[in-house]
Design a protein around this motif. Structure first.
Motif, short mmCIF file in Angstrom:
data_model
loop_
_atom_site.label_atom_id
_atom_site.label_comp_id
_atom_site.label_asym_id
_atom_site.label_seq_id
_atom_site.Cartn_x
_atom_site.Cartn_y
_atom_site.Cartn_z
N CYS A 1 27.95 36.37 83.51
CA CYS A 1 29.39 36.06 83.57
C CYS A 1 30.00 36.07 82.17
O CYS A 1 31.15 36.50 81.98
CB CYS A 1 29.60 34.70 84.23
N THR A 2 29.24 35.59 81.18
CA THR A 2 29.73 35.62 79.81
C THR A 2 29.94 37.07 79.36
O THR A 2 30.98 37.40 78.76
CB THR A 2 28.73 34.92 78.87
N ARG B 1 22.88 34.07 85.53
CA ARG B 1 24.23 34.18 86.08
C ARG B 1 25.23 33.81 84.99
O ARG B 1 26.27 34.46 84.83
CB ARG B 1 24.36 33.26 87.29
N GLY B 2 24.92 32.76 84.22
CA GLY B 2 25.81 32.37 83.13
C GLY B 2 25.92 33.43 82.06
O GLY B 2 27.02 33.73 81.57
N LEU C 1 30.61 26.08 79.43
CA LEU C 1 30.13 25.93 80.80
C LEU C 1 31.04 26.66 81.78
O LEU C 1 30.58 27.23 82.77
CB LEU C 1 30.03 24.45 81.16
N THR D 1 25.48 31.20 91.32
CA THR D 1 24.07 30.91 91.09
C THR D 1 23.30 30.98 92.40
O THR D 1 22.19 31.52 92.46
CB THR D 1 23.91 29.53 90.45
N GLN E 1 21.67 31.68 76.21
CA GLN E 1 21.27 31.60 77.61
C GLN E 1 20.16 32.60 77.92
O GLN E 1 19.18 32.29 78.62
CB GLN E 1 22.48 31.87 78.52
N SER F 1 30.24 30.25 81.73
CA SER F 1 29.04 30.52 82.53
C SER F 1 29.27 30.29 84.01
O SER F 1 28.33 30.44 84.80
CB SER F 1 27.89 29.62 82.05
N ARG F 2 30.49 29.91 84.41
CA ARG F 2 30.84 29.60 85.80
C ARG F 2 30.04 28.41 86.34
O ARG F 2 29.77 28.33 87.53
CB ARG F 2 30.61 30.80 86.73
N ALA F 3 29.68 27.47 85.45
CA ALA F 3 28.99 26.27 85.93
C ALA F 3 29.90 25.42 86.79
O ALA F 3 29.43 24.55 87.54
CB ALA F 3 28.48 25.45 84.74
#
Length: 339
Positions: A108-109, A104-105, A53, A64, A147, A56-58
């Protein structure tokens, strides 16, 4: 702001105690330095999922929002353009929200996979999951694919043109992490990727494209140049040492001048997009819709007044405040649709 030691540790000015870079007091040691303190990932996510997470920058939802808002702009202006609204538009809005989180996740990954060696040399990013060793490259690739596949399932519920645009959007997403290696303007490539939703959401509603969504897309790119130049000022010293390019390094002391240019371009282009999308809307609805770029411009002007390239805390706050800047025109567009 905590001071940083030569070893990259953060020192609490009140106690003098050092904590590993990226660790937020009161959370586990895997927390990322520039994440929001007390975020839900650090507090509530299962231990095994936390590194993914964070990949993914959650734990940092602002990205997001910045990916989602152009989608909602495009949908709103498309509805203003043809004067139609249906329950399916509600699904487009929700599908864009879920898709923005997932893509977005995934983006970023991909960014962290390609930048893993660079991130380990930058104070702000060395605590991220891959350079810190919390996630391996193969694991990250598997997470990226997972994702992307879920996002694809959502995309396939949209009309053919929107599906095609979604597939094409992978190109700027793939190129962006490498842009800072060959151009001083990597923020342009970020803008190309992050604002693609303005085209996709318009096409999902209207089934076609026209001048208005393309001008709105350009407005979003100008906005991205504004907020990401602010963001990039946090890393100028480290970027100079390792040879990474950015608009923040390119502009230097002239950044306020360029930020104002990006501000003006954002407002002017969004205003033009509204005019092009007027369709059958009344004069009152047009005036209300034009209030959107005006309000956004005032918010960006306030950011510019507070801009301090030497204050990382200020830079991060200004960057995050662009969620509110991007929501402002959406409120006016919604008001115009109600008239």
């Amino acid at each position: 702001m905590p001071e940083r030691t030569e070893t990259g540790e953060a020192t609490d000015p009140g106690t003098g105690a050092g904590t590993p870079a990226g660790t937020n007091p009161g959370t586990d040691r895997g927390a990322v330095r520039d994440a929001v303190r007390g975020n839900w990932v650090d507090r509530r996510a299962p231990d095994r999922l936390r590194p993914y997470l964070r990949l993914s920058r959650a734990d940092r939802p602002i990205g997001t929002w910045l990916l989602l808002l152009p989608c909602w702009w495009g949908l709103a202006l498309a509805m203003l353009w043809d004067g139609r609204a249906s329950l399916y538009d509600g699904w487009i809005a929700l599908g864009c929200a879920i898709g923005a989180f997932l893509m977005r996740g995934a983006g970023c990954t991909w960014n962290d996979i390609t930048d893993r060696h660079i991130d380990g040399s930058v104070a702000r990013t060395r605590s991220r999951p891959i350079p810190s060793g919390a996630v391996g490259v193969r694991q990250a690739l598997a997470w990226l694919v997972a994702q992307a596949l879920v996002a694809l399932a959502i995309l396939l519920t949209f009309p053919p043109l929107a599906i095609a645009l979604g597939v094409v959007s992978l190109l700027p997403v793939a190129v962006y992490p490498f842009a800072k290696r060959f151009t001083w303007w990597p923020q342009v490539f970020l803008g190309l990727a992050f604002n693609w939703g303005a085209l996709l959401a318009w096409a999902a509603h209207a089934g076609t494209l026209g001048p208005a969504p393309f001008v709105l897309y350009l407005a979003g790119i100008a906005w991205t140049l504004f907020y990401d130049t602010i963001y990039a000022h946090q890393d100028t010293e480290d970027d100079a040492l390792i040879g990474v390019k950015s608009t923040a390094r390119l502009f230097g002391a002239r950044s306020p001048v360029w930020l104002r240019r990006f501000l003006v371009a954002t407002v002017a282009l969004m205003g033009l997009a509204v005019l092009l999308a007027r369709g059958e809307a009344s004069v009152l609805a047009l005036v209300v819709a034009l209030g959107g770029p005006w309000a956004m411009g005032w918010h960006m002007t306030g950011q510019l007044a507070k801009f301090d390239p030497d204050d990382d805390g200020c830079l991060l706050r200004l960057f995050r405040s662009n969620r509110d800047a991007g929501l402002l025109p959406l409120l006016f567009f919604a008001g115009a649709l109600a008239l």
